[in-house]
Design a protein around this motif. Structure first.
Motif, mmCIF file in Angstrom:
data_model
loop_
_atom_site.group_PDB
_atom_site.id
_atom_site.type_symbol
_atom_site.label_atom_id
_atom_site.label_comp_id
_atom_site.label_asym_id
_atom_site.label_seq_id
_atom_site.Cartn_x
_atom_site.Cartn_y
_atom_site.Cartn_z
ATOM 1 N N CYS A 41 0.280 -9.598 7.039
ATOM 2 C CA CYS A 41 1.198 -10.743 7.098
ATOM 3 C C CYS A 41 2.647 -10.267 6.987
ATOM 4 O O CYS A 41 3.514 -10.700 7.746
ATOM 5 C CB CYS A 41 0.897 -11.731 5.979
ATOM 6 S SG CYS A 41 -0.542 -12.751 6.308
ATOM 7 N N CYS A 54 -2.507 -15.570 4.577
ATOM 8 C CA CYS A 54 -2.106 -15.612 3.158
ATOM 9 C C CYS A 54 -0.597 -15.473 2.981
ATOM 10 O O CYS A 54 -0.041 -15.913 1.992
ATOM 11 C CB CYS A 54 -2.849 -14.535 2.376
ATOM 12 S SG CYS A 54 -2.213 -12.859 2.651
ATOM 13 N N GLY A 55 0.067 -14.811 3.946
ATOM 14 C CA GLY A 55 1.515 -14.637 3.850
ATOM 15 C C GLY A 55 1.963 -13.488 2.960
ATOM 16 O O GLY A 55 3.156 -13.195 2.878
ATOM 17 N N HIS A 56 1.023 -12.826 2.258
ATOM 18 C CA HIS A 56 1.416 -11.791 1.293
ATOM 19 C C HIS A 56 0.858 -10.412 1.600
ATOM 20 O O HIS A 56 1.341 -9.433 1.063
ATOM 21 C CB HIS A 56 0.928 -12.168 -0.119
ATOM 22 C CG HIS A 56 1.275 -13.546 -0.522
ATOM 23 N ND1 HIS A 56 2.585 -13.947 -0.677
ATOM 24 C CD2 HIS A 56 0.509 -14.648 -0.771
ATOM 25 C CE1 HIS A 56 2.609 -15.230 -1.025
ATOM 26 N NE2 HIS A 56 1.365 -15.675 -1.067
ATOM 27 N N CYS A 57 -0.205 -10.326 2.399
ATOM 28 C CA CYS A 57 -0.876 -9.025 2.572
ATOM 29 C C CYS A 57 -0.049 -8.129 3.518
ATOM 30 O O CYS A 57 0.934 -8.571 4.122
ATOM 31 C CB CYS A 57 -2.303 -9.224 3.109
ATOM 32 S SG CYS A 57 -2.385 -9.735 4.836
ATOM 33 N N CYS A 104 -4.240 -11.408 9.439
ATOM 34 C CA CYS A 104 -4.259 -11.415 7.962
ATOM 35 C C CYS A 104 -5.656 -11.060 7.461
ATOM 36 O O CYS A 104 -6.660 -11.607 7.917
ATOM 37 C CB CYS A 104 -3.869 -12.815 7.471
ATOM 38 S SG CYS A 104 -4.146 -13.029 5.706
ATOM 39 N N SER A 105 -5.691 -10.140 6.487
ATOM 40 C CA SER A 105 -6.993 -9.669 5.994
ATOM 41 C C SER A 105 -7.735 -10.761 5.220
ATOM 42 O O SER A 105 -8.931 -10.666 5.013
ATOM 43 C CB SER A 105 -6.794 -8.423 5.129
ATOM 44 O OG SER A 105 -5.801 -8.683 4.158
HETATM 45 ZN ZN LIG Z 1 -2.278 -12.073 4.860
#
Ligand SMILES: [Zn+2]
Ligand SMILES: [Zn+2]
Length: 317
Positions: free
Chosen positions: A86, A80-83, A94-95
């Protein structure tokens, strides 16, 4: 497009070409390969239903993208790039991740796949498709050194002379370790020897023989216990096996012997591509068969033979 679907059984199905979401590009599959993970999925691993396959070489067909026309390989975890994971550099964990052909994302046994552009790596011109297809499993082998900084003076036992065991052996050999690769099947150790890999039959391994680092590439549930039995106290066990039916290890022996257990999964593609480009690892002897996409069901039968190594699917017309 035709795709190999898994839903209780394997079947070829006609499905729509995927539509790329923002940040994704469409890739036409040129080659794919069957991995042990695919064979475990059809036994129930991960409970996956959908288009199988995660090892591929393809050509980017999204005209407006800078990668258009490039031959690429792709990392299999779509993050996702945001969690938290990440943002702390652990994209593969990534979750919210999807994993192509393994969890929540269409696989590569199809005409096309749509993938985040950041997952793709350009294949150098000097690396042919049937060699580049090894990038993903070779990256998994190199991951061991990304995770653990081992002194080259340490002894290493590798259990399993299958596809991954042989790639791990080739990478371990490059570092100058005193290593031995064990397998119970004589044909497999004989084949490993033809590649210059120091290998022995498992029957030759005595009860008290131990190494500082044991790497389980057996691909079966018994590998964990076997590797533990041959690890010096204070040693490290690296686990590469994922199976539909996991084992229950003797946790007491881990405590008593102060073993370190290291799970090891996917690795970075760039170092693997470097090894292939510089010909420091030559995986070509590991190709046991090449099938046209229309014969992919036959290819799966061939991949189930434990004496076979990599089975490659040629998707080109
Ligand atoms: Zn993530
Ligand atoms: Zn794989």
């Amino acid at each position: 497009m035709q795709a190999l679907f898994f839903e209780n059984e394997l079947l070829l199905k006609e499905i729509p070409v995927p539509v790329s979401a923002a940040g994704e590009v469409l890739v036409k599959i040129l080659y794919s390969a069957i991995c042990n993970t695919d064979l475990e999925i059809i036994k129930g691993y991960m409970g996956f239903r959908g288009v199988l396959g995660h090892e591929f070489v393809g050509k980017v067909t999204s005209v407006s993208h800078p990668l258009y026309g490039k031959t690429v390989v792709g990392e299999i975890n779509c993050s996702c790039g945001h969690c938290y994971l990440c943002l702390s550099g652990r994209h593969a964990h990534c979750s919210k991740r999807n994993v192509i052909g393994i969890a929540g994302h269409q696989g590569v046994f199809a005409g096309f796949i749509s993938l985040p552009a950041e997952n793709l790596h350009i294949v150098p011109d000097t690396v042919p498709g049937h060699i580049a297809i090894f990038t993903e499993p070779l990256a998994a082998a190199v991951e061991i050194f990304e995770q653990l900084h081992m002194k080259p003076s340490k002894s290493v036992f590798i259990f399993g002379a299958g596809k991954l065991g042989l790639l791990v052996s080739m990478v371990v050999r490059l570092q100058g370790f005193d290593y031995t690769t064990f397998d119970p099947i004589p044909e497999k150790t004989a084949f490993a020897s033809t590649l210059g890999i120091h290998s022995k039959s498992l029957t030759e391994l005595q009860a008290g023989e131990k190494a500082e680092v044991c790497i389980d590439c057996t691909g079966n549930a018994e590998g964990f216990g076997l590797a533990l039995e041959h690890l010096w106290p204070g040693g490290t066990l690296i686990l590469k096996t994922t199976v539909a039916d996991p084992s229950k290890p003797d946790l007491n022996s881990i405590v008593i012997n102060e073993f370190t257990i290291l799970g090891s999964r996917c690795g970075l593609f760039k170092p693997a591509l470097n090894l292939l480009e510089r010909k420091l690892v030559d995986p070509s002897p590991l190709i046991s068969g090449e099938y046209a996409f229309n014969d992919i069901l036959k290819a799966f039968e061939s991949a189930k033979n434990p004496l076979n190594h990599k089975i490659i699917i040629d998707h080109r017309p």
